[in-house]
Design a protein around this motif. Structure first.
Motif, PDB file in Angstrom:
ATOM      1  N   ASP A  47       0.097   4.232  -0.626  1.00 22.45           N
ATOM      2  CA  ASP A  47      -0.349   5.752  -0.223  1.00 22.45           C
ATOM      3  C   ASP A  47      -0.343   5.240   1.153  1.00 22.45           C
ATOM      4  O   ASP A  47      -0.636   6.809   1.996  1.00 22.45           O
ATOM      5  N   HIS A  48      -0.333   4.740   2.266  1.00 20.41           N
ATOM      6  CA  HIS A  48       0.257   4.556   3.602  1.00 20.41           C
ATOM      7  C   HIS A  48       2.024   4.747   3.611  1.00 20.41           C
ATOM      8  O   HIS A  48       1.876   3.279   4.704  1.00 20.41           O
ATOM      9  N   ARG A  54       2.600  -1.985   5.123  1.00 20.35           N
ATOM     10  CA  ARG A  54       0.301  -2.545   5.053  1.00 20.35           C
ATOM     11  C   ARG A  54       0.927  -2.980   4.028  1.00 20.35           C
ATOM     12  O   ARG A  54       1.109  -2.422   2.859  1.00 20.35           O
ATOM     13  N   ASP A  71       2.976   5.683   6.137  1.00 26.74           N
ATOM     14  CA  ASP A  71       3.435   6.514   7.521  1.00 26.74           C
ATOM     15  C   ASP A  71       2.823   4.532   8.367  1.00 26.74           C
ATOM     16  O   ASP A  71       3.258   4.345   9.372  1.00 26.74           O
ATOM     17  N   GLN A  72       2.641   3.973   7.780  1.00 26.37           N
ATOM     18  CA  GLN A  72       2.495   2.625   7.968  1.00 26.37           C
ATOM     19  C   GLN A  72       3.203   1.743   6.670  1.00 26.37           C
ATOM     20  O   GLN A  72       2.829   1.006   6.750  1.00 26.37           O
ATOM     21  N   ASP A  87     -11.562   5.857   9.010  1.00 24.08           N
ATOM     22  CA  ASP A  87     -11.621   6.283   7.314  1.00 24.08           C
ATOM     23  C   ASP A  87     -12.989   5.475   6.140  1.00 24.08           C
ATOM     24  O   ASP A  87     -12.842   4.509   5.783  1.00 24.08           O
ATOM     25  N   ASP A 127       0.964  -0.957  -0.105  1.00 21.32           N
ATOM     26  CA  ASP A 127      -0.261   0.182  -0.201  1.00 21.32           C
ATOM     27  C   ASP A 127       0.790   1.311   0.026  1.00 21.32           C
ATOM     28  O   ASP A 127       1.307   1.719   0.711  1.00 21.32           O
TER      29      ASP A 127
END
Length: 178
Positions: free
Chosen positions: A80-81, A87, A83-84, A146, A78
């Motif tokens: 788009d994340h 994921r 910060d994780q 979300d 992922d």
């Protein structure tokens, strides 16, 4: 009519061997299953995209019973994340109509999670219609804030790293019992 559509396939039993194969693109069989499950059953618009093509970094799983393709899903890191870290998104989980509710989707999801863990993935994320949240929650996913489409769709996540620290089939104890 292909073998996946035969009425004889509707007598599959939970636990019947499901052969799962991985591909770097959405096969014709996977596309047929998604169209049948999402368009004919759910009356939703099919969403084929660039992630269905070779070279996208997406892994497509296809489940077979007696040589007939009956279930599919895909997963990918992922981006788009950031910060994780670790994921992954698991998406387009679909089972042919007539075989739904027999554990095939759950087995496909478990296979995707296992493969994600093997890649070092720590979080599995799925997006689903609100009416399907219960299914994912029973499998250890937790809804996030979300939500979109007026609250009718949203994201759920499962901490795969935490799952590894718990014994399979055991709940985390709430208190010591001496």
């Amino acid at each position: 009519m292909d073998r996946a559509s035969h009425a004889s396939m509707t007598d599959v039993r939970v636990g019947e061997p499901l052969e799962i194969r991985a591909y770097d693109h959405a096969t014709d069989e996977a596309r047929r299953i998604r169209l049948a499950a999402f368009t004919e059953l759910a009356h939703a618009r099919p969403e084929f995209d660039d992630r269905d093509e070779s070279g996208s970094g997406t892994v497509h799983l296809l489940g077979f019973l007696d040589g007939a393709a009956v279930a599919t899903c895909r997963y990918y890191a992922d981006p788009d994340h950031p910060d994780q870290p670790g994921r992954y998104v698991i998406a387009r989980l679909a089972v042919v109509p007539g075989l739904q509710g027999r554990g095939l989707g759950t087995r496909m999801l478990a296979e995707a999670e296992s493969r994600i863990r093997a890649l070092g993935g720590r979080i599995a994320a799925v997006h689903a219609a609100r009416k399907r949240f219960g299914y994912y929650e029973r499998l250890g996913y937790e809804p996030t804030a979300d939500m979109y489409d007026g609250g009718h769709h949203g994201w759920l996540v499962r901490n795969l790293a935490r799952d590894l620290t718990q014994a399979p089939g055991k709940d985390t104890p709430c208190s010591d019992r001496s």
